[in-house]
Design an enzyme around this catalytic site. Sequence first.
Site, mmCIF file in Angstrom:
data_model
loop_
_atom_site.group_PDB
_atom_site.id
_atom_site.type_symbol
_atom_site.label_atom_id
_atom_site.label_comp_id
_atom_site.label_asym_id
_atom_site.label_seq_id
_atom_site.Cartn_x
_atom_site.Cartn_y
_atom_site.Cartn_z
ATOM 1 N N ARG A 19 -1.883 8.821 -5.761
ATOM 2 C CA ARG A 19 -3.213 8.421 -5.280
ATOM 3 C C ARG A 19 -4.351 8.922 -6.160
ATOM 4 O O ARG A 19 -5.453 8.394 -6.108
ATOM 5 C CB ARG A 19 -3.439 8.935 -3.856
ATOM 6 C CG ARG A 19 -2.563 8.284 -2.828
ATOM 7 C CD ARG A 19 -3.145 8.340 -1.434
ATOM 8 N NE ARG A 19 -3.610 9.643 -1.038
ATOM 9 C CZ ARG A 19 -4.049 9.934 0.186
ATOM 10 N NH1 ARG A 19 -4.056 8.996 1.108
ATOM 11 N NH2 ARG A 19 -4.468 11.138 0.495
ATOM 12 N N ASP A 65 -9.920 -1.445 4.404
ATOM 13 C CA ASP A 65 -10.343 -2.427 5.409
ATOM 14 C C ASP A 65 -11.176 -1.787 6.519
ATOM 15 O O ASP A 65 -12.210 -2.328 6.918
ATOM 16 C CB ASP A 65 -9.141 -3.195 5.976
ATOM 17 C CG ASP A 65 -8.043 -2.284 6.481
ATOM 18 O OD1 ASP A 65 -7.978 -1.114 6.078
ATOM 19 O OD2 ASP A 65 -7.225 -2.740 7.301
ATOM 20 N N ASP A 66 -10.751 -0.614 6.997
ATOM 21 C CA ASP A 66 -11.506 0.027 8.074
ATOM 22 C C ASP A 66 -12.900 0.444 7.588
ATOM 23 O O ASP A 66 -13.895 0.260 8.289
ATOM 24 C CB ASP A 66 -10.771 1.269 8.590
ATOM 25 C CG ASP A 66 -9.533 0.899 9.398
ATOM 26 O OD1 ASP A 66 -9.531 -0.197 10.016
ATOM 27 O OD2 ASP A 66 -8.561 1.673 9.417
ATOM 28 N N GLY A 112 -8.486 7.181 2.159
ATOM 29 C CA GLY A 112 -7.520 7.785 1.234
ATOM 30 C C GLY A 112 -7.927 7.604 -0.218
ATOM 31 O O GLY A 112 -8.566 6.606 -0.586
ATOM 32 N N ARG A 124 -12.507 10.440 6.555
ATOM 33 C CA ARG A 124 -12.182 9.279 7.381
ATOM 34 C C ARG A 124 -13.068 9.147 8.626
ATOM 35 O O ARG A 124 -12.675 8.510 9.593
ATOM 36 C CB ARG A 124 -10.708 9.349 7.816
ATOM 37 C CG ARG A 124 -9.700 9.153 6.697
ATOM 38 C CD ARG A 124 -8.323 8.828 7.244
ATOM 39 N NE ARG A 124 -7.314 8.744 6.205
ATOM 40 C CZ ARG A 124 -7.087 7.661 5.464
ATOM 41 N NH1 ARG A 124 -7.787 6.579 5.642
ATOM 42 N NH2 ARG A 124 -6.136 7.676 4.543
ATOM 43 N N ASP A 146 -2.845 0.829 -0.954
ATOM 44 C CA ASP A 146 -1.929 0.030 -0.133
ATOM 45 C C ASP A 146 -1.909 -1.450 -0.518
ATOM 46 O O ASP A 146 -0.964 -2.163 -0.188
ATOM 47 C CB ASP A 146 -2.306 0.132 1.352
ATOM 48 C CG ASP A 146 -2.107 1.544 1.898
ATOM 49 O OD1 ASP A 146 -1.686 2.410 1.134
ATOM 50 O OD2 ASP A 146 -2.385 1.745 3.095
ATOM 51 N N LYS A 153 26.507 9.945 -8.180
ATOM 52 C CA LYS A 153 27.013 10.586 -6.962
ATOM 53 C C LYS A 153 26.031 10.636 -5.801
ATOM 54 O O LYS A 153 26.377 11.137 -4.742
ATOM 55 C CB LYS A 153 27.513 11.992 -7.294
ATOM 56 C CG LYS A 153 26.451 12.933 -7.839
ATOM 57 C CD LYS A 153 27.034 14.327 -8.082
ATOM 58 C CE LYS A 153 25.961 15.255 -8.626
ATOM 59 N NZ LYS A 153 26.422 16.589 -8.907
ATOM 60 N N TYR A 154 24.817 10.146 -5.986
ATOM 61 C CA TYR A 154 23.849 10.218 -4.878
ATOM 62 C C TYR A 154 23.262 8.851 -4.542
ATOM 63 O O TYR A 154 23.010 8.043 -5.435
ATOM 64 C CB TYR A 154 22.657 11.124 -5.236
ATOM 65 C CG TYR A 154 23.008 12.582 -5.414
ATOM 66 C CD1 TYR A 154 23.613 13.298 -4.380
ATOM 67 C CD2 TYR A 154 22.699 13.235 -6.606
ATOM 68 C CE1 TYR A 154 23.912 14.647 -4.553
ATOM 69 C CE2 TYR A 154 22.998 14.577 -6.774
ATOM 70 C CZ TYR A 154 23.606 15.274 -5.743
ATOM 71 O OH TYR A 154 23.909 16.594 -5.910
ATOM 72 N N GLU A 178 1.561 11.625 -4.864
ATOM 73 C CA GLU A 178 1.779 11.750 -6.318
ATOM 74 C C GLU A 178 0.986 10.719 -7.115
ATOM 75 O O GLU A 178 0.718 10.907 -8.302
ATOM 76 C CB GLU A 178 3.275 11.556 -6.652
ATOM 77 C CG GLU A 178 4.197 12.613 -6.127
ATOM 78 C CD GLU A 178 4.541 12.457 -4.643
ATOM 79 O OE1 GLU A 178 3.921 11.613 -3.965
ATOM 80 O OE2 GLU A 178 5.418 13.184 -4.183
ATOM 81 N N LYS A 214 -11.227 -0.765 -1.960
ATOM 82 C CA LYS A 214 -10.362 0.332 -2.406
ATOM 83 C C LYS A 214 -9.144 0.460 -1.506
ATOM 84 O O LYS A 214 -9.286 0.306 -0.303
ATOM 85 C CB LYS A 214 -11.163 1.629 -2.344
ATOM 86 C CG LYS A 214 -10.355 2.884 -2.520
ATOM 87 C CD LYS A 214 -10.519 3.894 -1.384
ATOM 88 C CE LYS A 214 -9.863 3.465 -0.115
ATOM 89 N NZ LYS A 214 -9.744 4.520 0.910
ATOM 90 N N THR A 215 -8.001 0.681 -1.989
ATOM 91 C CA THR A 215 -6.836 1.229 -1.285
ATOM 92 C C THR A 215 -5.590 1.008 -2.128
ATOM 93 O O THR A 215 -5.362 -0.106 -2.632
ATOM 94 C CB THR A 215 -6.594 0.668 0.133
ATOM 95 O OG1 THR A 215 -5.407 1.268 0.650
ATOM 96 C CG2 THR A 215 -6.450 -0.835 0.228
ATOM 97 N N GLY A 223 1.869 3.332 1.947
ATOM 98 C CA GLY A 223 1.390 1.995 2.297
ATOM 99 C C GLY A 223 1.490 1.927 3.801
ATOM 100 O O GLY A 223 2.527 1.556 4.335
HETATM 101 P P1 FBP Z 1 -6.650 4.020 2.801
HETATM 102 O O1 FBP Z 1 -6.224 2.840 3.619
HETATM 103 O O2 FBP Z 1 -7.790 4.764 3.386
HETATM 104 O O3 FBP Z 1 -6.891 3.643 1.377
HETATM 105 O O4 FBP Z 1 -5.452 5.072 2.762
HETATM 106 C C1 FBP Z 1 -4.190 4.685 2.411
HETATM 107 C C2 FBP Z 1 -3.171 5.789 2.532
HETATM 108 O O5 FBP Z 1 -2.902 6.336 1.267
HETATM 109 C C3 FBP Z 1 -1.914 5.251 3.206
HETATM 110 O O6 FBP Z 1 -1.042 4.731 2.247
HETATM 111 C C4 FBP Z 1 -1.401 6.466 3.934
HETATM 112 O O7 FBP Z 1 -0.677 6.099 5.082
HETATM 113 C C5 FBP Z 1 -2.649 7.166 4.336
HETATM 114 O O8 FBP Z 1 -3.613 6.847 3.372
HETATM 115 C C6 FBP Z 1 -2.483 8.663 4.428
HETATM 116 O O9 FBP Z 1 -3.723 9.209 4.675
HETATM 117 P P2 FBP Z 1 -3.991 10.760 4.894
HETATM 118 O O10 FBP Z 1 -3.612 11.454 3.637
HETATM 119 O O11 FBP Z 1 -5.436 10.825 5.221
HETATM 120 O O12 FBP Z 1 -3.108 11.156 6.032
#
Ligand code: FBP
Length: 547
Positions: free
Chosen positions: A422, A172-173, A78, A142, A202, A239-240, A420, A199-200, A248
């Site tokens: 990323r 991590d992956d 991501g 990915r 999350d 009201k909302y 919004e 990177k992430t 994440g």
């Molecule tokens: P990474 O772990 O690869 O950094 O991605 C994080 C993330 O933004 C998550 O928060 C989200 O669940 C996921 O990617 C969504 O990925 P995609 O847009 O590929 O469905």
Amino acid sequence: MKKSPLQKARAAYQPKLPIVLTGALKAVEGKPTQSVANQAEIKQLFPNTYGLPELHFEKNTSPAPGHAINVGVILSGGQAPGGHNVISGLFDGIKKIHRDSRLFGFLMGPGGLVDHKYIELTAAIIDEYRNTGGFDIIGSGRTKLETKEQFDKGLEILKELNIKAVVIIGGDDSNTNAAVLAEYYKSIGAGVQVIGCPKTIDGDLKNECIETSFGFDTATKVYSEVIGNIQRDCNSAKKYWHFIKLMGRSASHIALECALQTQPNVCIISEEVEAKNMTLQDVVNYIADIVAARAADGNNFGTVLIPEGLIEFIPAIKKLIAELNNVLATDEAAKVAPADLEDFIKAHISADNAATLASLPANVARQLMLDRDPHGNVQVSLIETEKLLSEMVGNRLAAMKAEGKYVGKFSALHHFFGYEGRCADPSNFDADYCYALGFNAACLINAGVTGYMSSIRNLVKPSVQWTAGGIPITMMMNIEHRNGADKPVIQKALVKLDGAPFLKFAAHRDQWAQGTCYIYPGPIQYFGPAEVCDQPSLTLLNEHKGK
Ligand code: FBP
């Protein structure tokens, strides 16, 4: 490319490099390392890259002459703000080592390496992307790197381009992939180093040596700005109730950081839900009680932050997903036609799990059963937890009203903030951090190491005082059950319930629930006083205070 006035001004920003990286340097070895768990198994799987020492860089008084080097770079997974600065830092780093060094970018993620799709990243291209958000310079993907065929195919193009090192920028992956690739290339004497960068958005790729992953700072600042705007709106109209799901995939770091920044009425932390063994109905009751208590004060409005991964942390659903993953990984399941898969799954899971599945709305059940990303993760960003929860809260409030326990009006609006943030232009923190990570990756390459992650630390200090070095990726690994088999993977960092950021939130949440204590952080500022522009995340600040 036409640019906005801000883009033009921002292009001129010079990231502040840690002083230690500004001159000649030497790599100093620390003690040998071990993996966080399953030491014997990880050692056996990574005989060539296990147990390496941590490294840190120090100034060198007698620098050795550098040699030109060709390097490849991959953006993986991501998007996260600052990826372009990792690449520009890497470019400047290898050019500093030798002006004839060259950088090649593999296109659309790890798949570009396997499929031999690449471009040379020249100075003109790099200059277009400095300090910008997004991963569009080379694209991301990915594809999971896991087979010998993929590694060998990749090696063909690396040899053709005379590339001596590959930098994988990922979560991590993807960094697990980097470790596996490093081990394989070392085992066959391929002469190709592999370096990872954390990177992430999350925020779940962190540990003692990696203080934060890049992109978390900017993304949470963007979400907090918008949550603040919504809070001001709801405090104006009164009201909302706004149900806001935050990205994440697994850990709740983003939701927690946004809660610390904005002080909403409710923030659910998935790790706590799991620790307290809560059901979905328990979570609903908790929110409904707060709605009712505010209504008793005449406040029929509020904000609820929901981490994207919540559903996976509800113990009964977690158990269900684990069994679904095992069933989906069988050879038998692979032969079932897509149209028959749901029936096949229902016939092959335990009665308990079948009951949990049946209790979920059809669209959520479908997501859990069928959609997985290439790493086997449930695609939680596609599950509309915010709508599921508000609907259930509405039902619960209706029952409470009938019992005379709730007097009020409940009108809910829904939001999902993820995409919004990323690709926002990196904050000064992320711009500096990413540039340093990339520059430091070049230094690790020059030091001749492989299977290391670029590590920049001391991040709550001004960026010039940051320290730099490398951490063996195997040090972060453990064995987990994924896709029906035990695999070596980097351990995800979840929110620690005894950690300073959560404790700070827990100490204030009752007051934030009943009162209206909103903070409106406003937009990220790129120019101005350091206390406005250069602040790291509250998570990082609290974690450091807690030490
Ligand atoms: P990474 O772990 O690869 O950094 O991605 C994080 C993330 O933004 C998550 O928060 C989200 O669940 C996921 O990617 C969504 O990925 P995609 O847009 O590929 O469905």
